[in-house]
Design a protein around this motif. Structure first.
Motif, PDB file in Angstrom:
ATOM      1  N   TRP A  25     -41.266  45.834 -30.794  1.00 16.66           N
ATOM      2  CA  TRP A  25     -40.573  46.617 -31.812  1.00 16.66           C
ATOM      3  C   TRP A  25     -40.952  48.083 -31.670  1.00 16.66           C
ATOM      4  O   TRP A  25     -41.977  48.425 -31.078  1.00 16.66           O
ATOM      5  CB  TRP A  25     -40.923  46.132 -33.228  1.00 16.66           C
ATOM      6  N   LEU A  37     -32.649  48.577 -39.955  1.00 15.85           N
ATOM      7  CA  LEU A  37     -33.048  47.638 -38.910  1.00 15.85           C
ATOM      8  C   LEU A  37     -31.885  47.464 -37.954  1.00 15.85           C
ATOM      9  O   LEU A  37     -30.813  47.009 -38.336  1.00 15.85           O
ATOM     10  CB  LEU A  37     -33.431  46.290 -39.525  1.00 15.85           C
ATOM     11  N   ASP A  38     -32.074  47.868 -36.702  1.00 16.37           N
ATOM     12  CA  ASP A  38     -31.012  47.809 -35.697  1.00 16.37           C
ATOM     13  C   ASP A  38     -31.145  46.505 -34.910  1.00 16.37           C
ATOM     14  O   ASP A  38     -32.134  46.303 -34.201  1.00 16.37           O
ATOM     15  CB  ASP A  38     -31.123  49.012 -34.749  1.00 16.37           C
ATOM     16  N   LEU A  39     -30.151  45.626 -35.047  1.00 16.59           N
ATOM     17  CA  LEU A  39     -30.167  44.330 -34.369  1.00 16.59           C
ATOM     18  C   LEU A  39     -28.954  44.212 -33.467  1.00 16.59           C
ATOM     19  O   LEU A  39     -27.830  44.465 -33.898  1.00 16.59           O
ATOM     20  CB  LEU A  39     -30.154  43.190 -35.394  1.00 16.59           C
ATOM     21  N   HIS A  40     -29.170  43.819 -32.224  1.00 18.58           N
ATOM     22  CA  HIS A  40     -28.065  43.545 -31.304  1.00 18.58           C
ATOM     23  C   HIS A  40     -27.673  42.088 -31.459  1.00 18.58           C
ATOM     24  O   HIS A  40     -28.518  41.199 -31.432  1.00 18.58           O
ATOM     25  CB  HIS A  40     -28.503  43.830 -29.872  1.00 18.58           C
ATOM     26  N   GLY A  46     -31.238  44.258 -26.733  1.00 17.11           N
ATOM     27  CA  GLY A  46     -32.203  44.714 -27.720  1.00 17.11           C
ATOM     28  C   GLY A  46     -32.236  46.213 -27.838  1.00 17.11           C
ATOM     29  O   GLY A  46     -31.216  46.889 -27.716  1.00 17.11           O
ATOM     30  N   GLN A  67     -34.982  41.697 -28.114  1.00 16.27           N
ATOM     31  CA  GLN A  67     -34.823  40.305 -28.509  1.00 16.27           C
ATOM     32  C   GLN A  67     -35.815  39.394 -27.793  1.00 16.27           C
ATOM     33  O   GLN A  67     -36.426  39.766 -26.783  1.00 16.27           O
ATOM     34  CB  GLN A  67     -33.381  39.850 -28.241  1.00 16.27           C
TER      35      GLN A  67
END
Length: 210
Positions: A25, A37-40, A46, A67
């Motif tokens: 992270w 929160l940046d999520l792919h 990631g 990820q």
């Protein structure tokens, strides 16, 4: 609307999962800003330097993750035959690059030139696809009503055949208060007007009262 200036993380580390894997992270922007929160969504990807630039670094505290099993996170175990793995990974990534190439001005992704990335990416994507992301059928759509009253903007490229627009449309219809923007000249990877729409949506979100 252009991307925000490039920034570097001010902190980073790893999280250990219950099964002993590690997730990388990093956090950047304003430590006192609005948390983001940046999520792919898809497996095998990631955090990236480009993803940081969607957010106004003065107004957001941005947290990004690599990820499970990819990037700087610890990879999953490998299959027995390296030659078979390499051939399969190259073929899969060639197919991935082809099916996101429908948008005007597409350029092949240079990340697929890296053998280590190809192997991890192909392994994770096929693993999650084979198991339908380990979720019951329609689980996400059935649960989306819990977002009622929470504002959100869905930005989708018209040329995206990985996640066709009907998926975004179904989500939008079941999410009261959501906004759907279909970008005519964009595909799966965004760029151009797609990037402008994402930056605009995040700038507007930063203006909302906490």
């Amino acid at each position: 609307m252009p991307l925000h200036p490039p920034i570097e993380p001010y902190d980073a580390g790893t999280l250990t999962t219950d099964d002993g894997q590690t997730l990388h992270w990093e956090t950047c922007g304003n430590p006192d800003g609005r948390p983001a929160l940046d999520l792919h969504g898809g497996p095998g990807s990631g955090a990236s330097a480009g993803a940081r630039r969607y957010y106004d670094p003065e107004r957001y505290r941005i947290v990004l993750l690599d990820q499970r099993g990819c990037g700087r996170s610890r990879p999953l175990a490998s299959d027995p035959d390296p030659a078979v793995r390499e051939d399969a990974a190259r073929d899969w990534c060639r197919w991935e690059d082809t099916h996101v190439s429908l948008a005007p001005g597409h350029r092949p992704s240079r990340r697929y030139e890296d053998p280590a990335f190809r192997l991890v990416f192909a392994r994770l994507v096929t693993h999650y696809w084979r198991h339908a992301a380990f979720l019951p059928h329609d689980a996400l759509l059935r649960g989306v009503t819990r977002l009622a009253g929470i504002p959100g903007t869905l930005v989708h490229g018209r040329y995206d055949v990985s996640g066709p627009p009907d998926i975004a449309w179904d989500l939008h219809r079941r999410w009261p208060g959501s906004e759907l923007r279909i970008i005519d000249d964009a595909g799966h990877g965004g760029a151009g007007a797609f990037t402008d729409a994402v930056v605009d949506a995040l700038d507007r979100a930063a203006d909302r009262p906490r």
